[in-house]
Design a protein around this motif. Sequence first.
Motif, PDB file in Angstrom:
ATOM      1  N   LEU A  54       4.068   2.356  15.504  1.00  0.00           N
ATOM      2  CA  LEU A  54       3.056   3.125  14.776  1.00  0.00           C
ATOM      3  C   LEU A  54       3.000   2.687  13.314  1.00  0.00           C
ATOM      4  O   LEU A  54       1.930   2.465  12.741  1.00  0.00           O
ATOM      5  CB  LEU A  54       3.445   4.602  14.858  1.00  0.00           C
ATOM      6  CG  LEU A  54       2.355   5.638  14.935  1.00  0.00           C
ATOM      7  CD1 LEU A  54       1.528   5.440  16.185  1.00  0.00           C
ATOM      8  CD2 LEU A  54       2.984   7.043  14.975  1.00  0.00           C
ATOM      9  N   VAL A  55       4.186   2.548  12.713  1.00  0.00           N
ATOM     10  CA  VAL A  55       4.267   2.198  11.297  1.00  0.00           C
ATOM     11  C   VAL A  55       3.722   0.778  11.082  1.00  0.00           C
ATOM     12  O   VAL A  55       2.969   0.517  10.151  1.00  0.00           O
ATOM     13  CB  VAL A  55       5.716   2.301  10.783  1.00  0.00           C
ATOM     14  CG1 VAL A  55       5.832   1.742   9.373  1.00  0.00           C
ATOM     15  CG2 VAL A  55       6.187   3.743  10.815  1.00  0.00           C
ATOM     16  N   ARG A  56       4.094  -0.116  11.976  1.00  0.00           N
ATOM     17  CA  ARG A  56       3.671  -1.501  11.840  1.00  0.00           C
ATOM     18  C   ARG A  56       2.145  -1.606  11.874  1.00  0.00           C
ATOM     19  O   ARG A  56       1.525  -2.218  11.016  1.00  0.00           O
ATOM     20  CB  ARG A  56       4.262  -2.326  12.985  1.00  0.00           C
ATOM     21  CG  ARG A  56       4.048  -3.782  12.808  1.00  0.00           C
ATOM     22  CD  ARG A  56       4.858  -4.603  13.800  1.00  0.00           C
ATOM     23  NE  ARG A  56       4.977  -5.958  13.330  1.00  0.00           N
ATOM     24  CZ  ARG A  56       3.979  -6.816  13.353  1.00  0.00           C
ATOM     25  NH1 ARG A  56       2.815  -6.455  13.824  1.00  0.00           N
ATOM     26  NH2 ARG A  56       4.139  -8.031  12.871  1.00  0.00           N
ATOM     27  N   GLU A  57       1.587  -0.958  12.872  1.00  0.00           N
ATOM     28  CA  GLU A  57       0.146  -0.986  13.061  1.00  0.00           C
ATOM     29  C   GLU A  57      -0.581  -0.496  11.803  1.00  0.00           C
ATOM     30  O   GLU A  57      -1.614  -1.013  11.426  1.00  0.00           O
ATOM     31  CB  GLU A  57      -0.151  -0.049  14.232  1.00  0.00           C
ATOM     32  CG  GLU A  57      -1.528  -0.128  14.816  1.00  0.00           C
ATOM     33  CD  GLU A  57      -1.607   0.864  15.968  1.00  0.00           C
ATOM     34  OE1 GLU A  57      -2.292   1.893  15.805  1.00  0.00           O
ATOM     35  OE2 GLU A  57      -0.935   0.626  17.008  1.00  0.00           O
ATOM     36  N   ARG A  58       0.002   0.512  11.184  1.00  0.00           N
ATOM     37  CA  ARG A  58      -0.687   1.111  10.038  1.00  0.00           C
ATOM     38  C   ARG A  58      -0.397   0.394   8.727  1.00  0.00           C
ATOM     39  O   ARG A  58      -1.186   0.467   7.798  1.00  0.00           O
ATOM     40  CB  ARG A  58      -0.271   2.574   9.896  1.00  0.00           C
ATOM     41  CG  ARG A  58      -0.829   3.404  11.009  1.00  0.00           C
ATOM     42  CD  ARG A  58      -0.379   4.815  10.878  1.00  0.00           C
ATOM     43  NE  ARG A  58      -0.696   5.523  12.111  1.00  0.00           N
ATOM     44  CZ  ARG A  58      -0.326   6.766  12.358  1.00  0.00           C
ATOM     45  NH1 ARG A  58       0.344   7.437  11.451  1.00  0.00           N
ATOM     46  NH2 ARG A  58      -0.641   7.333  13.474  1.00  0.00           N
ATOM     47  N   VAL A  74       4.853   2.214   2.072  1.00  0.00           N
ATOM     48  CA  VAL A  74       5.400   2.172   3.436  1.00  0.00           C
ATOM     49  C   VAL A  74       6.195   3.444   3.729  1.00  0.00           C
ATOM     50  O   VAL A  74       6.132   3.984   4.827  1.00  0.00           O
ATOM     51  CB  VAL A  74       6.281   0.921   3.668  1.00  0.00           C
ATOM     52  CG1 VAL A  74       6.869   0.942   5.077  1.00  0.00           C
ATOM     53  CG2 VAL A  74       5.456  -0.341   3.492  1.00  0.00           C
ATOM     54  N   VAL A  75       6.918   3.926   2.720  1.00  0.00           N
ATOM     55  CA  VAL A  75       7.653   5.178   2.912  1.00  0.00           C
ATOM     56  C   VAL A  75       6.703   6.279   3.367  1.00  0.00           C
ATOM     57  O   VAL A  75       6.987   7.032   4.297  1.00  0.00           O
ATOM     58  CB  VAL A  75       8.373   5.610   1.618  1.00  0.00           C
ATOM     59  CG1 VAL A  75       8.915   7.037   1.750  1.00  0.00           C
ATOM     60  CG2 VAL A  75       9.517   4.657   1.308  1.00  0.00           C
ATOM     61  N   LYS A  76       5.554   6.332   2.717  1.00  0.00           N
ATOM     62  CA  LYS A  76       4.574   7.357   3.081  1.00  0.00           C
ATOM     63  C   LYS A  76       4.076   7.151   4.509  1.00  0.00           C
ATOM     64  O   LYS A  76       3.885   8.113   5.259  1.00  0.00           O
ATOM     65  CB  LYS A  76       3.401   7.320   2.088  1.00  0.00           C
ATOM     66  CG  LYS A  76       2.245   8.246   2.430  1.00  0.00           C
ATOM     67  CD  LYS A  76       2.641   9.704   2.328  1.00  0.00           C
ATOM     68  CE  LYS A  76       1.423  10.635   2.275  1.00  0.00           C
ATOM     69  NZ  LYS A  76       0.604  10.607   3.465  1.00  0.00           N
ATOM     70  N   ILE A  77       3.887   5.921   4.894  1.00  0.00           N
ATOM     71  CA  ILE A  77       3.417   5.638   6.258  1.00  0.00           C
ATOM     72  C   ILE A  77       4.487   6.046   7.280  1.00  0.00           C
ATOM     73  O   ILE A  77       4.185   6.645   8.304  1.00  0.00           O
ATOM     74  CB  ILE A  77       3.032   4.144   6.412  1.00  0.00           C
ATOM     75  CG1 ILE A  77       1.820   3.831   5.527  1.00  0.00           C
ATOM     76  CG2 ILE A  77       2.715   3.808   7.869  1.00  0.00           C
ATOM     77  CD1 ILE A  77       1.499   2.364   5.402  1.00  0.00           C
TER      78      ILE A  77
END
Length: 465
Positions: A54-58, A74-77
């Motif tokens: 999920l994180v990677r995609e976003r 990235v922390v927020k993502i």
Amino acid sequence: MFEFISEKLGKAFGALGGKALLTEADVDAALRELRVGLLEADVALPAIKHLVGLVRERAVGEAVLKGVNPGQQVVKIVYDAMVELLGGQERGTRNEERGGLDLRAVPPAVILMAGLQGGGKTTTAGKLAKWLKETQGKSVYLASLDVYRPAAIEQLSVLAGKVGVEVLESDSTDVMARAKAALAAAKKASADVLILDTAGRLTLDDEMMAELVKVRDLAKPVATLLVADGQTGQVAVEVAKGFHEALGRKERGTRNEERGSGGLTGLVLTRMDGDARGGAALSMRFVTGVPIYFLGLGEGIAAFEVFRPESLAGRILGQGDVVSLVEKVQAAAKEEDAQAMEKKLLSGQKLDFNDMKKQFVMMKKMGGMAGMLEMLPGMGAIKSKIDASKLDDKVMLRQVAVIDSMTKAERRNPLLLNARRRMRIAKGAGVTVQDVNKLVKMQEQMNKVAKMMRSGGLAQLIGRK
Ligand SMILES: Nc1nc2c(ncn2[C@@H]2O[C@H](COP(=O)(O)OP(=O)(O)O)[C@@H](O)[C@H]2O)c(=O)[nH]1
Ligand SMILES: [Mg+2]
């Protein structure tokens, strides 16, 4: 309590600091650290895969916001993905004040406590009784069905005394007889809620499950809560899965639809006061798909709180201030978007489908068509003539779908849209060609209006000239 993961992430994202762009390589390096951190925190593999994916995609290709560094972004993502995984998307649908419990039923509404021995069922039964009594104004009746450990029944009675609620007094050592007696007594006492504390075993076993299913079928609980030790790691997943499947499976096909017969309905994680790494919470929620309702934060009867995805995600990451900083910057960026559009409009540039989509998204955020009308001055008089709810937001969403089906080039240049392309777009968006035509027409009108505004024709537009 979760310094573990946050430390790992801190290192990973620290390395990202100062960069100007979220490149694939940056994100992958950070995600490697995230994966290790989650593994060491005993998060189950499927949950890790889901979260990292999920994180990677976003994150990859994300435009870097002004005012924060990529690491912070990235922390927020990661934070958002965790909140989602922990059940944040249910916010608004479930009433948080009530801890998400839906106790509507012909009283008494039965809550069934399930779990392994030592997980904290009895303690939690007492905590929950106190919480229901004091914050929800419910009259609660407690009953122990744990006939295997002599002290268990007494333990619940002591807790009931502390909380000041009634408890089943019976010498019977037959589980089903006790359950029946508890239902009758709670009804007679006009209790709103009956909490059934059950026996646990040290490991999952068939006999325990069979007994639990029998009690469940008799008592038809509105909630079946799995009480589990939040400090256990991978074991937590097996336990959650075991209970969820055993409770759900036995009934499939027969009375699956009926309330109280479809597996676990919620989780309570205890011992979240210790050095729990948070992994259990993420994993159990992921494998069962049922919400976490409460956290146990100590042995005392008041050490209990309603679970909030945002707060746990914040604690896992330990980066609360970063999250709120990025949120502020994101809000400011939206404001900038609006100004950029205004500038484009005034400069005489044509508005394309990208601009149109932005408009739709903005409108949606402002509460849809009905919400927009509310905000316009002088709409009061007109509003009575229009049923604002009929201005269907679905239409707007369909229009966004049409724009999403266009290629990048088409979005920038509406003139490309010949009949063949329109057909392809309609198919892609699952709408008719007429729908696409309507949108193109709208886009043309939008530019006509914009042109008139530029040529000082605003007065003309509203019919004063
Ligand atoms: N630190 C801490 N201890 C807890 C918590 N919940 C329960 N315990 C302790 O865990 C032990 C087992 O709890 P109990 O309710 O008897 O578990 P049960 O066998 O599932 O009924 C007891 O010593 C409790 O005091 C919690 O949230 N934090
Ligand atoms: Mg017990």
